[in-house]
Motif scaffolding. Structure first.
Motif, PDB file in Angstrom:
ATOM      1  N   ALA A  79      20.021  25.141  19.204  1.00 52.12           N
ATOM      2  CA  ALA A  79      18.886  26.050  19.014  1.00 52.12           C
ATOM      3  C   ALA A  79      19.118  27.031  17.874  1.00 52.12           C
ATOM      4  O   ALA A  79      18.166  27.483  17.244  1.00 52.12           O
ATOM      5  CB  ALA A  79      18.619  26.808  20.309  1.00 52.12           C
ATOM      6  N   THR A  80      20.375  27.374  17.590  1.00 50.47           N
ATOM      7  CA  THR A  80      20.638  28.382  16.560  1.00 50.47           C
ATOM      8  C   THR A  80      21.010  27.783  15.210  1.00 50.47           C
ATOM      9  O   THR A  80      21.386  28.521  14.304  1.00 50.47           O
ATOM     10  CB  THR A  80      21.777  29.317  17.019  1.00 50.47           C
ATOM     11  OG1 THR A  80      22.934  28.534  17.280  1.00 50.47           O
ATOM     12  CG2 THR A  80      21.388  30.116  18.236  1.00 50.47           C
ATOM     13  N   GLN A  81      20.895  26.494  15.035  1.00 44.80           N
ATOM     14  CA  GLN A  81      21.229  25.893  13.745  1.00 44.80           C
ATOM     15  C   GLN A  81      20.291  26.361  12.638  1.00 44.80           C
ATOM     16  O   GLN A  81      20.719  26.642  11.538  1.00 44.80           O
ATOM     17  CB  GLN A  81      21.177  24.370  13.829  1.00 44.80           C
ATOM     18  CG  GLN A  81      22.469  23.762  14.288  1.00 44.80           C
ATOM     19  CD  GLN A  81      22.396  22.248  14.255  1.00 44.80           C
ATOM     20  OE1 GLN A  81      21.316  21.680  14.243  1.00 44.80           O
ATOM     21  NE2 GLN A  81      23.542  21.614  14.253  1.00 44.80           N
ATOM     22  N   GLN A  82      19.031  26.422  12.875  1.00 47.59           N
ATOM     23  CA  GLN A  82      18.034  26.785  11.870  1.00 47.59           C
ATOM     24  C   GLN A  82      17.525  28.202  12.106  1.00 47.59           C
ATOM     25  O   GLN A  82      16.362  28.488  11.895  1.00 47.59           O
ATOM     26  CB  GLN A  82      16.856  25.794  11.941  1.00 47.59           C
ATOM     27  CG  GLN A  82      17.249  24.354  11.769  1.00 47.59           C
ATOM     28  CD  GLN A  82      17.580  24.016  10.333  1.00 47.59           C
ATOM     29  OE1 GLN A  82      17.123  24.684   9.421  1.00 47.59           O
ATOM     30  NE2 GLN A  82      18.385  22.989  10.145  1.00 47.59           N
ATOM     31  N   LEU A  83      18.397  29.098  12.521  1.00 48.00           N
ATOM     32  CA  LEU A  83      18.011  30.442  12.920  1.00 48.00           C
ATOM     33  C   LEU A  83      17.853  31.370  11.719  1.00 48.00           C
ATOM     34  O   LEU A  83      18.705  31.388  10.826  1.00 48.00           O
ATOM     35  CB  LEU A  83      19.079  31.001  13.861  1.00 48.00           C
ATOM     36  CG  LEU A  83      18.803  32.347  14.488  1.00 48.00           C
ATOM     37  CD1 LEU A  83      17.632  32.213  15.457  1.00 48.00           C
ATOM     38  CD2 LEU A  83      20.013  32.812  15.252  1.00 48.00           C
ATOM     39  N   ASP A  84      16.784  32.139  11.698  1.00 47.66           N
ATOM     40  CA  ASP A  84      16.589  33.181  10.694  1.00 47.66           C
ATOM     41  C   ASP A  84      17.226  34.458  11.239  1.00 47.66           C
ATOM     42  O   ASP A  84      16.745  35.031  12.216  1.00 47.66           O
ATOM     43  CB  ASP A  84      15.097  33.383  10.431  1.00 47.66           C
ATOM     44  CG  ASP A  84      14.818  34.464   9.408  1.00 47.66           C
ATOM     45  OD1 ASP A  84      15.759  34.860   8.686  1.00 47.66           O
ATOM     46  OD2 ASP A  84      13.661  34.910   9.332  1.00 47.66           O
ATOM     47  N   ARG A  85      18.319  34.891  10.629  1.00 46.68           N
ATOM     48  CA  ARG A  85      19.071  36.024  11.171  1.00 46.68           C
ATOM     49  C   ARG A  85      18.262  37.319  11.139  1.00 46.68           C
ATOM     50  O   ARG A  85      18.388  38.160  12.014  1.00 46.68           O
ATOM     51  CB  ARG A  85      20.376  36.187  10.410  1.00 46.68           C
ATOM     52  CG  ARG A  85      21.316  35.062  10.699  1.00 46.68           C
ATOM     53  CD  ARG A  85      22.623  35.225  10.013  1.00 46.68           C
ATOM     54  NE  ARG A  85      23.446  34.060  10.310  1.00 46.68           N
ATOM     55  CZ  ARG A  85      24.635  33.870   9.843  1.00 46.68           C
ATOM     56  NH1 ARG A  85      25.169  34.752   9.051  1.00 46.68           N
ATOM     57  NH2 ARG A  85      25.301  32.798  10.170  1.00 46.68           N
ATOM     58  N   ASN A  86      17.459  37.506  10.109  1.00 46.55           N
ATOM     59  CA  ASN A  86      16.643  38.717  10.040  1.00 46.55           C
ATOM     60  C   ASN A  86      15.621  38.744  11.159  1.00 46.55           C
ATOM     61  O   ASN A  86      15.357  39.790  11.751  1.00 46.55           O
ATOM     62  CB  ASN A  86      15.959  38.823   8.680  1.00 46.55           C
ATOM     63  CG  ASN A  86      16.953  39.124   7.578  1.00 46.55           C
ATOM     64  OD1 ASN A  86      17.978  39.731   7.823  1.00 46.55           O
ATOM     65  ND2 ASN A  86      16.663  38.665   6.377  1.00 46.55           N
ATOM     66  N   ALA A  87      15.022  37.584  11.459  1.00 48.15           N
ATOM     67  CA  ALA A  87      14.046  37.522  12.550  1.00 48.15           C
ATOM     68  C   ALA A  87      14.735  37.786  13.888  1.00 48.15           C
ATOM     69  O   ALA A  87      14.179  38.463  14.758  1.00 48.15           O
ATOM     70  CB  ALA A  87      13.356  36.167  12.563  1.00 48.15           C
ATOM     71  N   LEU A  88      15.938  37.254  14.069  1.00 43.84           N
ATOM     72  CA  LEU A  88      16.677  37.500  15.310  1.00 43.84           C
ATOM     73  C   LEU A  88      17.001  38.980  15.450  1.00 43.84           C
ATOM     74  O   LEU A  88      16.810  39.561  16.522  1.00 43.84           O
ATOM     75  CB  LEU A  88      17.963  36.675  15.328  1.00 43.84           C
ATOM     76  CG  LEU A  88      18.882  36.900  16.526  1.00 43.84           C
ATOM     77  CD1 LEU A  88      18.197  36.467  17.806  1.00 43.84           C
ATOM     78  CD2 LEU A  88      20.185  36.162  16.336  1.00 43.84           C
ATOM     79  N   ALA A  89      17.464  39.608  14.378  1.00 43.25           N
ATOM     80  CA  ALA A  89      17.790  41.037  14.424  1.00 43.25           C
ATOM     81  C   ALA A  89      16.544  41.861  14.707  1.00 43.25           C
ATOM     82  O   ALA A  89      16.578  42.814  15.492  1.00 43.25           O
ATOM     83  CB  ALA A  89      18.428  41.478  13.114  1.00 43.25           C
ATOM     84  N   ARG A  90      15.439  41.503  14.069  1.00 42.86           N
ATOM     85  CA  ARG A  90      14.169  42.194  14.310  1.00 42.86           C
ATOM     86  C   ARG A  90      13.749  42.047  15.765  1.00 42.86           C
ATOM     87  O   ARG A  90      13.323  43.004  16.407  1.00 42.86           O
ATOM     88  CB  ARG A  90      13.114  41.632  13.359  1.00 42.86           C
ATOM     89  CG  ARG A  90      11.953  42.502  13.118  1.00 42.86           C
ATOM     90  CD  ARG A  90      11.022  42.042  11.995  1.00 42.86           C
ATOM     91  NE  ARG A  90      10.946  40.599  11.774  1.00 42.86           N
ATOM     92  CZ  ARG A  90      11.547  39.946  10.773  1.00 42.86           C
ATOM     93  NH1 ARG A  90      12.278  40.616   9.896  1.00 42.86           N
ATOM     94  NH2 ARG A  90      11.433  38.639  10.640  1.00 42.86           N
ATOM     95  N   GLY A  91      13.883  40.832  16.306  1.00 42.70           N
ATOM     96  CA  GLY A  91      13.509  40.589  17.706  1.00 42.70           C
ATOM     97  C   GLY A  91      14.389  41.360  18.671  1.00 42.70           C
ATOM     98  O   GLY A  91      13.889  41.925  19.654  1.00 42.70           O
ATOM     99  N   LEU A  92      15.683  41.393  18.408  1.00 35.84           N
ATOM    100  CA  LEU A  92      16.573  42.160  19.276  1.00 35.84           C
ATOM    101  C   LEU A  92      16.278  43.648  19.199  1.00 35.84           C
ATOM    102  O   LEU A  92      16.292  44.356  20.209  1.00 35.84           O
ATOM    103  CB  LEU A  92      18.035  41.897  18.903  1.00 35.84           C
ATOM    104  CG  LEU A  92      18.584  40.530  19.285  1.00 35.84           C
ATOM    105  CD1 LEU A  92      19.972  40.335  18.704  1.00 35.84           C
ATOM    106  CD2 LEU A  92      18.598  40.353  20.788  1.00 35.84           C
ATOM    107  N   ARG A  93      16.011  44.123  17.968  1.00 28.23           N
ATOM    108  CA  ARG A  93      15.688  45.535  17.801  1.00 28.23           C
ATOM    109  C   ARG A  93      14.414  45.900  18.560  1.00 28.23           C
ATOM    110  O   ARG A  93      14.349  46.915  19.235  1.00 28.23           O
ATOM    111  CB  ARG A  93      15.549  45.844  16.308  1.00 28.23           C
ATOM    112  CG  ARG A  93      15.549  47.311  15.992  1.00 28.23           C
ATOM    113  CD  ARG A  93      15.657  47.621  14.503  1.00 28.23           C
ATOM    114  NE  ARG A  93      14.796  46.821  13.663  1.00 28.23           N
ATOM    115  CZ  ARG A  93      15.222  45.889  12.799  1.00 28.23           C
ATOM    116  NH1 ARG A  93      16.505  45.665  12.686  1.00 28.23           N
ATOM    117  NH2 ARG A  93      14.386  45.208  12.072  1.00 28.23           N
ATOM    118  N   GLU A  94      13.398  45.049  18.475  1.00 31.47           N
ATOM    119  CA  GLU A  94      12.152  45.302  19.194  1.00 31.47           C
ATOM    120  C   GLU A  94      12.363  45.195  20.700  1.00 31.47           C
ATOM    121  O   GLU A  94      11.800  45.966  21.465  1.00 31.47           O
ATOM    122  CB  GLU A  94      11.080  44.318  18.736  1.00 31.47           C
ATOM    123  CG  GLU A  94      10.589  44.570  17.330  1.00 31.47           C
ATOM    124  CD  GLU A  94       9.694  43.449  16.809  1.00 31.47           C
ATOM    125  OE1 GLU A  94       9.419  42.497  17.563  1.00 31.47           O
ATOM    126  OE2 GLU A  94       9.295  43.532  15.639  1.00 31.47           O
ATOM    127  N   GLY A  95      13.186  44.225  21.120  1.00 28.91           N
ATOM    128  CA  GLY A  95      13.426  44.031  22.542  1.00 28.91           C
ATOM    129  C   GLY A  95      14.154  45.200  23.182  1.00 28.91           C
ATOM    130  O   GLY A  95      13.893  45.552  24.328  1.00 28.91           O
TER     131      GLY A  95
END
Length: 184
Positions: free
Chosen positions: A34-50
């Motif tokens: 699942a994390t092979q094609q991960l956009d790190r900025n989107a993940l960081a943004r999602g964690l920050r919002e979460g």
């Protein structure tokens, strides 16, 4: 004598442990896929919002790609004094370091002999560091203004080799993504 009830047949304990291990392995491989094609900025943004964290996320450091090297290899045994002219090296630094996407790493080294150590501490590592700092000071004194202190790094080599201080020019990438670089 106490009469205990018969225990009902069940699965062996090792089989349950094996099943748990198999489930953990399946979960791990699903996570990897699942994390092979991960956009790190989107993940960081999602964690920050979460977690409702409003602090900005700093970009990860960029690995530098060495491009060219130059230096001084004629230090006296046990000395960090720069001998001779550094004009040619400073000209090279000015020309090679003109691109703001590059950094300079000055690496000091010792020859590994018992005589090539810092006189005050008997440490080869300190002498190697002093050689790198002496060359950095000479470069900073004559280098063009577009090479700021944030683009110069000091290092020592853990491997004994020769009495030298080498300047390595490395390409670090686009300065707009690296907020720790100087702009011309």
């Amino acid at each position: 004598m106490i009469d205990y009830p018969d225990i009902a047949p069940s699965r062996p304990v090792w089989l349950m442990t094996l099943a748990d291990l198999a489930l953990l392995l399946v979960g791990f491989f699903v996570l990897l896929q699942a994390t092979q094609q991960l956009d790190r900025n989107a993940l960081a943004r999602g964690l920050r919002e979460g977690f409702d964290n409003r602090a900005p996320v700093k970009a990860p450091p960029v690995d530098a790609i060495p491009v060219a090297a130059n230096g001084i290899t004629d230090f006296a045994v046990g000395s960090a004094a720069v001998t001779g002219s550094t004009d040619a090296l400073i000209r090279w630094v000015g020309e090679a370091g003109g691109d703001p996407r590059t950094t300079l790493t000055i690496t000091g080294s010792v020859d590994g002999s018992s005589a090539d150590v810092d006189p005050a501490t008997n440490s080869g590592t300190i002498l190697a560091s002093d050689r790198a700092r002496a060359l950095a000071a000479a470069i900073a004194g004559g280098a063009p203004s577009h090479i700021g202190p944030t683009r110069i790094r000091i290092a020592t080599t853990p491997i004994p080799g020769r009495r030298a201080a080498m300047v390595t020019l490395a390409f670090t990438g686009d300065v707009s993504n690296n907020d720790n670089r100087d702009l011309p």
